[in-house]
Design a protein around this motif. Structure first.
Motif, mmCIF file in Angstrom:
data_model
loop_
_atom_site.group_PDB
_atom_site.id
_atom_site.type_symbol
_atom_site.label_atom_id
_atom_site.label_comp_id
_atom_site.label_asym_id
_atom_site.label_seq_id
_atom_site.Cartn_x
_atom_site.Cartn_y
_atom_site.Cartn_z
ATOM 1 N N ALA A 501 64.791 100.936 16.625
ATOM 2 C CA ALA A 501 65.890 99.988 16.768
ATOM 3 C C ALA A 501 65.566 98.701 16.017
ATOM 4 O O ALA A 501 64.397 98.356 15.786
ATOM 5 C CB ALA A 501 66.133 99.695 18.241
ATOM 6 N N THR A 502 66.608 97.983 15.646
ATOM 7 C CA THR A 502 66.448 96.729 14.924
ATOM 8 C C THR A 502 65.758 95.696 15.802
ATOM 9 O O THR A 502 66.064 95.552 16.989
ATOM 10 C CB THR A 502 67.819 96.188 14.486
ATOM 11 O OG1 THR A 502 68.491 97.213 13.739
ATOM 12 C CG2 THR A 502 67.664 94.952 13.633
ATOM 13 N N VAL A 503 64.817 94.979 15.223
ATOM 14 C CA VAL A 503 64.130 93.888 15.922
ATOM 15 C C VAL A 503 64.792 92.579 15.496
ATOM 16 O O VAL A 503 64.770 92.218 14.315
ATOM 17 C CB VAL A 503 62.624 93.874 15.586
ATOM 18 C CG1 VAL A 503 61.942 92.690 16.264
ATOM 19 C CG2 VAL A 503 61.976 95.186 16.011
ATOM 20 N N CYS A 504 65.396 91.886 16.448
ATOM 21 C CA CYS A 504 66.150 90.675 16.143
ATOM 22 C C CYS A 504 65.405 89.451 16.653
ATOM 23 O O CYS A 504 64.975 89.411 17.811
ATOM 24 C CB CYS A 504 67.531 90.733 16.796
ATOM 25 S SG CYS A 504 68.549 92.118 16.217
ATOM 26 N N MET A 505 65.269 88.471 15.789
ATOM 27 C CA MET A 505 64.733 87.165 16.148
ATOM 28 C C MET A 505 65.787 86.123 15.799
ATOM 29 O O MET A 505 66.840 86.426 15.249
ATOM 30 C CB MET A 505 63.423 86.897 15.400
ATOM 31 C CG MET A 505 62.361 87.974 15.623
ATOM 32 S SD MET A 505 61.828 88.107 17.346
ATOM 33 C CE MET A 505 60.933 86.559 17.517
ATOM 34 N N GLN A 506 65.497 84.856 16.121
ATOM 35 C CA GLN A 506 66.488 83.808 15.886
ATOM 36 C C GLN A 506 66.834 83.663 14.412
ATOM 37 O O GLN A 506 68.004 83.566 14.045
ATOM 38 C CB GLN A 506 65.974 82.476 16.425
ATOM 39 C CG GLN A 506 66.907 81.301 16.111
ATOM 40 C CD GLN A 506 66.303 79.989 16.518
ATOM 41 O OE1 GLN A 506 65.569 79.926 17.487
ATOM 42 N NE2 GLN A 506 66.604 78.941 15.785
ATOM 43 N N ASP A 507 65.811 83.703 13.545
ATOM 44 C CA ASP A 507 66.059 83.468 12.126
ATOM 45 C C ASP A 507 65.597 84.629 11.254
ATOM 46 O O ASP A 507 65.370 84.471 10.070
ATOM 47 C CB ASP A 507 65.387 82.178 11.670
ATOM 48 C CG ASP A 507 63.885 82.206 11.905
ATOM 49 O OD1 ASP A 507 63.406 83.187 12.521
ATOM 50 O OD2 ASP A 507 63.202 81.261 11.479
ATOM 51 N N SER A 508 65.446 85.818 11.863
ATOM 52 C CA SER A 508 65.030 86.978 11.068
ATOM 53 C C SER A 508 65.419 88.258 11.804
ATOM 54 O O SER A 508 65.702 88.248 13.002
ATOM 55 C CB SER A 508 63.513 86.962 10.822
ATOM 56 O OG SER A 508 62.812 87.120 12.043
ATOM 57 N N ALA A 509 65.408 89.328 11.080
ATOM 58 C CA ALA A 509 65.664 90.653 11.640
ATOM 59 C C ALA A 509 64.945 91.680 10.793
ATOM 60 O O ALA A 509 64.748 91.488 9.588
ATOM 61 C CB ALA A 509 67.161 90.945 11.701
ATOM 62 N N SER A 549 63.491 93.895 6.004
ATOM 63 C CA SER A 549 63.694 92.685 6.806
ATOM 64 C C SER A 549 64.382 91.605 5.973
ATOM 65 O O SER A 549 64.389 91.644 4.742
ATOM 66 C CB SER A 549 62.352 92.163 7.329
ATOM 67 O OG SER A 549 61.495 91.816 6.259
ATOM 68 N N PHE A 550 64.963 90.659 6.674
ATOM 69 C CA PHE A 550 65.472 89.440 6.063
ATOM 70 C C PHE A 550 65.166 88.292 7.001
ATOM 71 O O PHE A 550 64.917 88.481 8.194
ATOM 72 C CB PHE A 550 66.980 89.535 5.783
ATOM 73 C CG PHE A 550 67.824 89.732 7.015
ATOM 74 C CD1 PHE A 550 68.226 88.648 7.787
ATOM 75 C CD2 PHE A 550 68.226 91.003 7.402
ATOM 76 C CE1 PHE A 550 69.010 88.829 8.917
ATOM 77 C CE2 PHE A 550 69.010 91.184 8.529
ATOM 78 C CZ PHE A 550 69.399 90.092 9.291
ATOM 79 N N ASN A 551 65.156 87.068 6.439
ATOM 80 C CA ASN A 551 64.861 85.901 7.252
ATOM 81 C C ASN A 551 65.574 84.696 6.661
ATOM 82 O O ASN A 551 66.399 84.813 5.754
ATOM 83 C CB ASN A 551 63.346 85.673 7.341
ATOM 84 C CG ASN A 551 62.700 85.609 5.974
ATOM 85 O OD1 ASN A 551 63.265 85.045 5.036
ATOM 86 N ND2 ASN A 551 61.508 86.192 5.848
ATOM 87 N N SER A 594 72.280 95.858 12.471
ATOM 88 C CA SER A 594 72.804 94.530 12.798
ATOM 89 C C SER A 594 72.092 93.950 13.997
ATOM 90 O O SER A 594 71.445 94.668 14.769
ATOM 91 C CB SER A 594 74.315 94.607 13.076
ATOM 92 O OG SER A 594 74.567 95.489 14.163
ATOM 93 N N CYS A 595 72.225 92.629 14.126
ATOM 94 C CA CYS A 595 71.726 91.894 15.278
ATOM 95 C C CYS A 595 72.898 91.149 15.901
ATOM 96 O O CYS A 595 73.686 90.508 15.187
ATOM 97 C CB CYS A 595 70.643 90.892 14.884
ATOM 98 S SG CYS A 595 69.065 91.670 14.486
ATOM 99 N N ILE A 596 73.020 91.235 17.193
ATOM 100 C CA ILE A 596 74.052 90.502 17.927
ATOM 101 C C ILE A 596 73.360 89.496 18.829
ATOM 102 O O ILE A 596 72.555 89.873 19.685
ATOM 103 C CB ILE A 596 74.923 91.460 18.748
ATOM 104 C CG1 ILE A 596 75.594 92.480 17.824
ATOM 105 C CG2 ILE A 596 75.956 90.685 19.553
ATOM 106 C CD1 ILE A 596 76.408 93.531 18.551
ATOM 107 N N GLN A 597 73.675 88.230 18.592
ATOM 108 C CA GLN A 597 73.026 87.169 19.353
ATOM 109 C C GLN A 597 74.076 86.357 20.107
ATOM 110 O O GLN A 597 75.100 85.965 19.549
ATOM 111 C CB GLN A 597 72.220 86.265 18.424
ATOM 112 C CG GLN A 597 71.101 87.010 17.701
ATOM 113 C CD GLN A 597 70.297 86.113 16.793
ATOM 114 O OE1 GLN A 597 70.689 84.983 16.539
ATOM 115 N NE2 GLN A 597 69.181 86.621 16.312
#
Length: 775
Positions: A501-509, A549-551, A594-597
């Motif tokens: 699964a995608t690992v989502c952080m505040q400013d990266s994924a 990844s992207f950040n 995708s990341c959903i925050q």
């Protein structure tokens, strides 16, 4: 050898005797099966007699030919036009055999006589003319006899041994190698003696044999030193060998699944020595604890163990105890010599021991005992497999059968290959294990590889796979690669997924794909990218996992959208230049992630202008950032309001809202509204609006809003005031939210006419500002 003349007299044959005689005038083949001759170690039952004017030849394996040679007695001095042949045999009632045959021609006789255990070939002359005889073996003359006296008998010495087509005289040492304890001798009684170590012995050099026993672990099967077998059904670690002679030494086997969950294979071998672990792994990799060792054919001493590696596998020798452990990535063989073989514990000592007693939990996973049941593989032809495994009973393996019992190896072979496909070298693995067990006891099987289409070299040598992989063949007999273990792969296959699964952080994924699953789909990870072509996957050389990844510093073309209170970051893994909307196809890949925050909760803070600034650290879900509010007395926002600063009524004040820790490439901050009250509560009255819907209140000409919705900070200005009849204090409240940068986040402000406010100015007023904001 000259002896007194022996006369053969014509006697009346006893009852039961066999008698034959005849005169021949041409070359003939004669049957002597009733009185066979042993000529220099080779027994014959036929004579090939050739007569010419110049010589007489009596051969045993075909008519005389100088070109091809043969085993012959050649008379070169007289020749003959005819010859007389007579044979006689009788078996006496008390077990005594008597027979003879003789050939008479032109005044000489050649006689073969068997009387009990005595066997003679001799000749005699009936006149004084010289007679010359040559005795040939394979066309080579080994003896020449010349008779010059009449009525003289000569006994030929035809005793000897044959080996590899060569003749050796009695008392001859044919070959001897003290290093292999092998010797071959033709003894004084012309018997071929082979001397070597016994089936349960091994040559120590200098013609010294020591007792030796072998334990073989191949596939799921253990063949102990007594030839008993057991099979491992789970994926745990087990004690293979230990001995009271060396309390700090242990050999253990680690079993893992491969292409099926219900069949386990020996995956690695660990030697525990003096508190250290030496791991022998597939591909020839050797690790000491957590460090990888570099080995060659030259021995390297590691904690008392001599380690070496060649194209067949890795060998670990404990010379002080005569213990040798070999592992080729599929099969382990433990050779025990001398005292070590008499005190064996573990599965190699008794393979039918209770497995639970020998299971090593500290080297096993917590779920290793779980067993699986799978449907049978309908493509497997068990009859064909059994025929292949039974090759161990045929040549050249049969030459070892009397010393090393092939039945345990045949059982291991059929039990495994009737359930598991014959891929990844398994078609040869059990044959190779048996051949090497024979070689450990100095029993070479010449030609076994060519007869079976196998190789003695290690399978998958120097290919390193990760813990969740094993090395196998892409096609039968083809190139190798790392495959996913079935249990590991099943959790992804159940969801039709290629990774985690995608690992989502505040400013990266980031999203991680499984390298061996990609290869299963024939997907080349190096051809994959994110929305931006420069954003490629990074491969972990140890795990072979591929991470995209992207950040905040490189968005890689990430698309940010909103859905009510959620921010959605979306990117795509695709083939280069791909435009397909299909998830995966033969030659195309299109994987969305995708990341959903969730936007952070509303926070409040109180700001006193004379205190210059307020700093609020905000943590909400994955969000972790700081909101800073400062007041300034100049438009350039360089002169911060200090506690000593005098603020006049109607004096313009600039207020800056600034964040630290947000990704400015992805989101911007929008101040939705700001309003003033004379109480700390944002819901108190009276209330005066400064910013409405992101724009300056059109009724107040002193309010100006700058850079709202352009970045992660903005500011506004207004003239200081106070509420009429109030407490003399002014509280400022602001609400803000985060907006995806790719959207048009700048508020659209109308140019409506402004009106005067009802608050009055006051010199040196103190403002208390309460802020609330949302994202």
């Amino acid at each position: 050898m000259l002896r007194p003349l022996l006369f053969l007299c014509a006697l009346i044959a006893p009852t039961g005797a066999h008698w034959f005689y005849q005169t021949f005038t041409e070359s003939s083949v004669l049957d002597i099966s009733s009185c066979p001759i042993t000529y220099y170690g080779q027994q014959y039952e036929q004579l090939y007699v050739n007569i010419t004017s110049g010589n007489v030849t009596v051969c045993f394996n075909g008519f005389f030919s100088p070109e091809t040679g043969g085993d012959c007695v050649v008379e070169r001095s007289r020749g003959a036009e005819s010859f007389y042949f007579q044979t006689y045999s009788y078996h006496y009632y008390y077990g005594y055999d008597y027979c003879y045959f003789y050939i008479s021609c032109n005044n000489f006789v050649l006689v073969h006589l068997i009387s009990g255990t005595q066997r003679d070939l001799y000749t005699y002359n009936s006149n004084s003319d010289p007679t010359v005889f040559e005795l040939q073996v394979g066309g080579t003359t080994v003896d020449t006899v010349t008779l010059t006296y009449s009525y003289t008998t000569y006994y030929f010495s035809i005793s000897g041994c044959r080996h590899s087509g060569q003749m050796y005289r009695p008392g001859t040492v044919i070959s001897s190698d003290p290093e292999t304890c092998f010797s071959l001798t033709c003894n004084e009684t012309a018997v071929l003696n082979i001397s070597s170590c016994g089936p349960l012995e091994r040559c120590q050099g200098n013609n010294i044999c020591v007792s030796a026993s072998t334990c073989t672990v191949t596939g799921p099967t253990i063949i102990d030193v007594h030839g008993q077998i057991n099979s491992i059904q789970d994926r745990c670690a087990y004690s293979l060998f230990s001995t009271p002679l060396l309390p700090d030494f242990l050999v253990l086997g680690n079993f893992r699944d491969r292409r099926r969950k219900d069949v386990s294979f020996l995956d690695s071998v660990t030697l525990r020595v003096d508190g250290h672990d030496i791991h022998l792994e597939q591909g020839g990799r050797v690790q000491l604890d957590d460090s990888t060792l570099t080995l060659s054919s030259s021995s390297q001493l590691v904690h008392g163990v001599q380690l070496s590696k060649d194209q067949t596998g890795v060998t670990a020798d404990l010379s002080n105890l005569n213990i040798s452990v070999f592992f080729d990535g599929d099969t382990a063989q433990i050779l025990l010599e001398g005292p070590a073989g008499s005190s064996v514990e573990g599965l190699c000592g008794n393979s039918i021991s209770s497995l639970s007693d020998l299971r090593l939990s500290e080297y096993s996973s917590t779920s290793c005992e779980m067993q699986y049941s799978e449907t049978a593989d309908s493509t497997i032809d068990c009859n064909s497999v059994t025929e292949r495994c039974n090759l161990l009973r045929e040549a050249p393996f049969s030459s070892c059968n009397s010393d090393i019992d092939p039945e345990p190896y045949i059982t291991a072979c059929t039990d495994t290959l009737c359930k598991y496909p014959a891929v990844d070298g398994l078609n040869c693995q059990f044959l190779k294990a048996y051949a090497r067990a024979c070689s450990l006891h100095n029993l070479a099987l010449d030609g076994w590889t060519s007869n079976t289409g196998c190789s003695s070299e290690a399978f998958c040598q120097d290919r390193t796979c990760s813990d969740h992989e094993f090395c196998g063949q892409k096609t039968v007999g083809g190139d190798t690669r790392c495959f996913c273990r079935d249990i590991f792969a099943s959790k992804y296959q159940a969801n039709n997924s290629l990774g985690d699964a995608t690992v989502c952080m505040q400013d990266s994924a980031s999203v991680t794909l499984v390298g061996c699953l990609l290869e299963d789909k024939h997907i080349n990870y190096s051809a994959l990218q994110l929305n931006y072509p420069t954003c490629r996957g990074q491969v972990d050389e140890l795990t072979h996992m591929v991470t995209f990844s992207f950040n905040s510093s490189n968005s890689c073309g990430t698309v940010v959208t909103t859905n009510n209170s959620e921010l959605i970051y979306k990117n795509t893994i695709m083939n280069q230049n791909s435009s397909s909307d299909i998830i995966t196809r033969h030659d195309q890949v299109y994987i969305d992630f995708s990341c959903i925050q969730t936007q952070p909760d509303i926070k409040t803070a109180t700001f006193r202008i004379r205190d210059s600034s307020v700093i609020q650290h905000i943590t909400s879900g994955v969000w972790d950032y700081t909101l800073i509010m400062k007041a300034f007395t100049d438009a350039g926002r360089t002169q911060a309001v200090e506690s000593s600063t005098e603020v006049q009524l109607n004096q313009k004040i600039w207020v800056e809202l600034k964040t630290d820790g947000l990704d400015g490439d992805l989101v911007v901050m929008v101040t939705d509204s700001c309003w003033a009250t004379d109480q700390p509560s944002p819901d108190s009255t009276p209330r005066y609006d400064l910013i409405i819907n992101g724009c300056a209140n059109p009724a107040d000409q002193t309010v100006q809003v700058k850079e709202n919705g352009l970045g992660t900070s903005n500011y506004f200005s207004f003239n200081m005031f106070e509420f009429t009849g109030g407490s003399g204090e002014v509280f400022l409240h602001c609400k803000l939210h985060l907006c995806p940068k790719q959207n048009n986040c700048v508020p659209t402000c109308p140019g409506a006419a402004r009106r005067r406010r009802s608050a009055r100015s006051k010199y040196e007023g103190e403002a208390f500002i309460s802020m609330a904001w949302t994202h």
